[in-house]
Design a protein around this motif. Structure first.
Motif, short mmCIF file in Angstrom:
data_model
loop_
_atom_site.label_atom_id
_atom_site.label_comp_id
_atom_site.label_asym_id
_atom_site.label_seq_id
_atom_site.Cartn_x
_atom_site.Cartn_y
_atom_site.Cartn_z
N ILE A 90 11.43 39.60 43.37
CA ILE A 90 10.45 40.69 43.53
C ILE A 90 10.21 41.30 44.82
CG2 ILE A 90 8.16 41.42 42.59
CD1 ILE A 90 8.09 38.77 40.90
N SER B 78 8.78 44.51 47.59
CA SER B 78 8.13 45.88 47.71
C SER B 78 9.16 46.64 48.45
CB SER B 78 6.88 45.56 48.76
OG SER B 78 7.32 45.15 49.76
N GLY C 59 17.43 39.58 37.04
CA GLY C 59 16.25 40.28 37.45
C GLY C 59 15.95 40.75 38.92
N VAL D 112 12.88 43.19 40.60
CA VAL D 112 11.73 44.15 40.21
C VAL D 112 11.26 44.61 41.60
CG1 VAL D 112 9.25 44.48 39.15
CG2 VAL D 112 11.19 42.53 38.32
N PHE E 255 2.04 44.17 46.49
CA PHE E 255 1.67 43.81 45.48
C PHE E 255 0.86 42.39 45.28
CE2 PHE E 255 6.07 42.40 45.72
CZ PHE E 255 6.02 41.12 45.23
N TYR F 269 8.41 47.06 43.50
CA TYR F 269 7.11 47.67 43.70
C TYR F 269 7.15 48.53 44.67
CZ TYR F 269 4.86 44.11 40.43
OH TYR F 269 4.44 43.42 39.38
N HIS G 39 14.78 46.99 38.33
CA HIS G 39 13.58 47.77 37.47
C HIS G 39 12.40 48.18 38.47
CE1 HIS G 39 15.53 46.89 33.54
NE2 HIS G 39 15.74 45.55 34.19
N GLY G 40 11.96 49.42 38.32
CA GLY G 40 10.71 49.76 39.12
C GLY G 40 9.64 49.24 38.33
N ALA G 41 8.66 48.87 39.40
CA ALA G 41 7.25 48.68 38.63
C ALA G 41 6.11 49.63 39.23
CB ALA G 41 6.83 47.11 39.06
N GLU G 42 4.89 49.78 38.41
CA GLU G 42 4.11 50.63 38.38
C GLU G 42 4.24 52.13 38.81
OE1 GLU G 42 1.76 48.93 41.91
OE2 GLU G 42 0.86 47.39 40.67
N GLY G 43 5.34 52.25 37.77
CA GLY G 43 5.91 53.75 37.79
C GLY G 43 7.01 54.02 38.98
N LEU G 44 7.45 53.11 39.75
CA LEU G 44 8.20 53.46 40.70
C LEU G 44 9.51 53.83 40.15
CD1 LEU G 44 9.19 53.36 43.96
CD2 LEU G 44 9.98 51.04 43.32
#
Length: 259
Positions: free
Chosen positions: A134, A136, A95, A97, A103, A99, A59-64
């Motif tokens: 997680i 980047s 999972g 994630v 981050f 970013y 999943h992308g975070a912060e709109g990624l």
């Protein structure tokens, strides 16, 4: 029984994925250290990457927006360390994630007087025991410079496989824990001293932060700059070669190896 069913299910799911040769080539061109693999092992890595994506959720975070190329890149890098160990080494969590760049993770520590200090820690990656990885992401992710956030965090996942994040992963039966310790402990002590002395080390100084970080940083170097690691800490290189069952330094610098 459940392990066999899991393998069957992810292989079946992977068989439905269609990746054109030009897409594989495009993604792999941004990961030049993959050329340190013997050519006949690249198809195996590709298949493992598809099975990895069949089992994990990214999943992308912060709109990624996570593109298919990004998925393949992450999967190839994550699977490289377990190419000869097996995907079951990453069992127990699903999972990932991603970013867009560094981050911040809120931290808190208690000092020797019992006072709690809270702060924001800017990081490139994080691996949670029993939880997600997680990461980047930037356009340079995967470029050969001795630093690889994907390999680093997935090395932490391997380190967690025996319950402790201490730079001492679960070793296969044909490896000696005593030989591992005899290689890693002196190297870690030496590296910490060099960093403390202010030396501009060729290997990432973050490895001096903790034995677990040393293992992760040395794993990055093993795959990205294997000749450098073999020169700096030959015994560590030997142990990692036995653990990962790979010999990247033998192909580094050869024609077609990306160097």
């Amino acid at each position: 029984m459940f392990s066999a069913f899991r393998k069957w299910r992810r292989r079946r799911a992977a068989s439905r994925m269609q990746v054109p040769p030009e897409q594989w080539n495009r993604v792999e061109a941004r990961l030049p250290f993959l050329a340190y693999l013997p050519p006949d092992e690249l198809p195996t890595l590709r298949q493992m990457a598809l099975e990895f994506l069949a089992e994990k959720e990214v999943h992308g975070a912060e709109g990624l927006v996570v593109t298919d190329d990004m998925l393949l890149s992450i999967a190839l890098q994550a699977c490289l360390p377990v190419l000869h160990i097996g995907l079951d080494a990453y069992a127990g969590w699903i999972g990932i994630v991603v970013y867009p760049g560094d981050f911040v993770i809120p931290r808190s520590i208690v000092d020797e007087d019992g006072v709690v200090h809270e702060y924001d820690d800017e990081v490139l990656g994080e691996a949670w025991e029993g939880g997600p990885v997680i990461l980047s992401w930037s356009e340079d992710t995967g470029a050969v410079d001795g630093i690889n956030v994907v390999i680093h965090e997935f090395a932490h996942k391997l380190d967690m496989g025996n319950g402790e994040v201490d730079g001492f992963p679960a070793l296969p039966p044909d490896m000696s824990p005593e030989a591992w310790a005899a290689a890693f402990q002196p190297a870690y002590d030496d590296f910490c001293q060099r960093v403390d002395d202010g030396e501009d080390t060729a290997l990432d100084p973050y490895g001096a932060d903790h034995p677990s970080e040393f293992f992760a940083v040395m794993s990055e170097a093993f795959f990205e700059t294997p000749g450098l690691l073999r020169h700096e800490y030959p015994d560590v290189y030997t142990q990692l070669s036995r653990y990962y069952r790979q010999e990247p330094a033998t192909r580094e610098g050869q024609p077609g190896s990306g160097e």
